[in-house]
Write a protein that holds these residues in place. Structure first.
Motif, mmCIF file in Angstrom:
data_model
loop_
_atom_site.group_PDB
_atom_site.id
_atom_site.type_symbol
_atom_site.label_atom_id
_atom_site.label_comp_id
_atom_site.label_asym_id
_atom_site.label_seq_id
_atom_site.Cartn_x
_atom_site.Cartn_y
_atom_site.Cartn_z
ATOM 1 N N ARG A 32 -19.410 -16.474 12.696
ATOM 2 C CA ARG A 32 -20.281 -15.819 13.662
ATOM 3 C C ARG A 32 -19.464 -15.054 14.698
ATOM 4 N NH1 ARG A 32 -24.717 -19.651 16.078
ATOM 5 N NH2 ARG A 32 -22.847 -20.755 16.780
ATOM 6 N N VAL A 33 -18.752 -15.727 15.542
ATOM 7 C CA VAL A 33 -17.937 -15.107 16.584
ATOM 8 C C VAL A 33 -16.477 -15.477 16.360
ATOM 9 C CG1 VAL A 33 -17.504 -14.909 19.062
ATOM 10 C CG2 VAL A 33 -19.837 -15.257 18.226
ATOM 11 N N ASP A 54 -21.080 -8.279 14.093
ATOM 12 C CA ASP A 54 -21.498 -6.870 14.060
ATOM 13 C C ASP A 54 -20.643 -5.996 14.961
ATOM 14 O OD1 ASP A 54 -24.436 -7.035 16.278
ATOM 15 O OD2 ASP A 54 -22.326 -7.511 16.586
ATOM 16 N N GLY A 55 -19.586 -6.568 15.560
ATOM 17 C CA GLY A 55 -18.648 -5.764 16.321
ATOM 18 C C GLY A 55 -18.856 -5.717 17.820
ATOM 19 N N THR A 56 -19.805 -6.476 18.326
ATOM 20 C CA THR A 56 -19.995 -6.534 19.774
ATOM 21 C C THR A 56 -18.835 -7.297 20.400
ATOM 22 O OG1 THR A 56 -22.389 -6.481 19.509
ATOM 23 C CG2 THR A 56 -21.526 -7.250 21.618
ATOM 24 N N THR A 57 -18.250 -6.730 21.447
ATOM 25 C CA THR A 57 -17.070 -7.337 22.058
ATOM 26 C C THR A 57 -17.337 -7.798 23.490
ATOM 27 O OG1 THR A 57 -16.283 -5.166 22.774
ATOM 28 C CG2 THR A 57 -15.501 -5.983 20.647
ATOM 29 N N ASN A 58 -16.506 -8.714 23.927
ATOM 30 C CA ASN A 58 -16.572 -9.233 25.284
ATOM 31 C C ASN A 58 -15.140 -9.495 25.735
ATOM 32 O OD1 ASN A 58 -17.625 -10.363 27.668
ATOM 33 N ND2 ASN A 58 -17.490 -12.424 26.800
ATOM 34 N N PHE A 67 -6.504 -4.660 26.658
ATOM 35 C CA PHE A 67 -6.568 -5.376 25.376
ATOM 36 C C PHE A 67 -7.735 -4.851 24.552
ATOM 37 C CE2 PHE A 67 -4.582 -9.707 26.817
ATOM 38 C CZ PHE A 67 -3.501 -9.023 27.359
ATOM 39 N N THR A 68 -7.546 -4.837 23.244
ATOM 40 C CA THR A 68 -8.649 -4.546 22.332
ATOM 41 C C THR A 68 -8.692 -5.626 21.256
ATOM 42 O OG1 THR A 68 -7.252 -3.115 20.960
ATOM 43 C CG2 THR A 68 -8.543 -2.048 22.697
ATOM 44 N N ILE A 69 -9.875 -5.875 20.747
ATOM 45 C CA ILE A 69 -10.050 -6.879 19.715
ATOM 46 C C ILE A 69 -10.741 -6.245 18.525
ATOM 47 C CG2 ILE A 69 -12.258 -7.693 20.671
ATOM 48 C CD1 ILE A 69 -11.420 -10.542 19.786
ATOM 49 N N SER A 70 -10.337 -6.667 17.345
ATOM 50 C CA SER A 70 -10.954 -6.150 16.135
ATOM 51 C C SER A 70 -11.001 -7.260 15.090
ATOM 52 C CB SER A 70 -10.168 -4.952 15.592
ATOM 53 O OG SER A 70 -8.833 -5.320 15.301
ATOM 54 N N ARG A 71 -11.873 -7.100 14.112
ATOM 55 C CA ARG A 71 -11.951 -8.109 13.053
ATOM 56 C C ARG A 71 -12.268 -7.442 11.728
ATOM 57 N NH1 ARG A 71 -17.006 -12.104 14.110
ATOM 58 N NH2 ARG A 71 -16.768 -12.632 11.887
ATOM 59 N N ASP A 72 -11.867 -8.132 10.686
ATOM 60 C CA ASP A 72 -12.163 -7.693 9.328
ATOM 61 C C ASP A 72 -13.007 -8.790 8.702
ATOM 62 O OD1 ASP A 72 -12.119 -7.243 6.534
ATOM 63 O OD2 ASP A 72 -10.224 -6.168 6.685
ATOM 64 N N ASN A 73 -14.291 -8.549 8.568
ATOM 65 C CA ASN A 73 -15.197 -9.579 8.063
ATOM 66 C C ASN A 73 -14.888 -9.951 6.610
ATOM 67 O OD1 ASN A 73 -16.641 -9.739 10.474
ATOM 68 N ND2 ASN A 73 -17.982 -8.058 9.896
ATOM 69 N N ALA A 74 -14.443 -9.007 5.833
ATOM 70 C CA ALA A 74 -14.151 -9.283 4.425
ATOM 71 C C ALA A 74 -12.941 -10.200 4.279
ATOM 72 C CB ALA A 74 -13.929 -7.979 3.674
ATOM 73 N N LYS A 75 -11.997 -10.073 5.196
ATOM 74 C CA LYS A 75 -10.769 -10.866 5.122
ATOM 75 C C LYS A 75 -10.768 -12.055 6.071
ATOM 76 C CE LYS A 75 -7.910 -6.918 3.727
ATOM 77 N NZ LYS A 75 -6.717 -6.091 4.053
ATOM 78 N N ASN A 76 -11.809 -12.192 6.866
ATOM 79 C CA ASN A 76 -11.901 -13.288 7.852
ATOM 80 C C ASN A 76 -10.709 -13.286 8.793
ATOM 81 O OD1 ASN A 76 -14.371 -14.284 6.857
ATOM 82 N ND2 ASN A 76 -13.312 -15.470 5.293
ATOM 83 N N THR A 77 -10.399 -12.120 9.308
ATOM 84 C CA THR A 77 -9.287 -11.996 10.237
ATOM 85 C C THR A 77 -9.740 -11.370 11.550
ATOM 86 O OG1 THR A 77 -8.657 -9.828 9.355
ATOM 87 C CG2 THR A 77 -7.588 -11.752 8.388
ATOM 88 N N VAL A 78 -9.006 -11.688 12.589
ATOM 89 C CA VAL A 78 -9.254 -11.095 13.898
ATOM 90 C C VAL A 78 -7.904 -10.779 14.521
ATOM 91 C CG1 VAL A 78 -9.345 -13.343 15.072
ATOM 92 C CG2 VAL A 78 -10.467 -11.355 16.107
ATOM 93 N N SER A 79 -7.847 -9.655 15.226
ATOM 94 C CA SER A 79 -6.605 -9.238 15.862
ATOM 95 C C SER A 79 -6.839 -8.908 17.321
ATOM 96 C CB SER A 79 -6.037 -8.006 15.145
ATOM 97 O OG SER A 79 -5.683 -8.312 13.814
#
Length: 121
Positions: A32-33, A54-58, A67-79
């Motif tokens: 989820r998050v 869905d890409g909503t950030t906080n 700082f920026t945050i990103s994720r790849d849902n297919a790979k289950n990764t977050v950067s």
């Protein structure tokens, strides 16, 4: 079991940049998050940044614009891309994720082991 494995911490001079990455593995149906927390010596753990599926950030006020945050849902990764680092950003950074292991289970909060970021002045 679900594991979160972080990478990318280290020592950097003030004004520099670092990129943290976190990969979730194991029994994963949905995440989820995903986010990053940090804990400096003598302080409580605090949220740095989080991102929904869905890409909503906080972001914490102290890191907004840096700082920026990103994720790849297919790979289950977050950067977490950290720019213009300050000595006060020095802390252990922890990856966090709300993970559902099966379609019938609840979301459970998972933590990585932490990675140290040290910013020298």
């Amino acid at each position: 079991q679900v594991q979160l494995v972080e990478s990318g911490g280290g020592l950097v001079q003030a004004g520099g940049s670092l990129r943290l990455s976190c990969a979730a593995s194991g029994s994963i149906f949905s995440i989820r998050v995903m986010g990053w927390y940090r804990q400096a010596p003598g302080k409580q753990r605090e949220l740095v940044a989080a991102i929904t599926r869905d890409g909503t950030t906080n972001f914490a006020d102290s890191v907004k614009g840096r700082f920026t945050i990103s994720r790849d849902n297919a790979k289950n990764t977050v950067s977490l891309q950290m720019n213009s680092l300050k000595p006060e950003d020095t802390a252990v950074y922890y990856c966090n994720a709300d993970v559902r292991s099966t379609w019938w289970s609840e979301y459970l909060e998972r933590w990585g082991q932490g990675t140290l970021v040290t910013v020298s002045s």
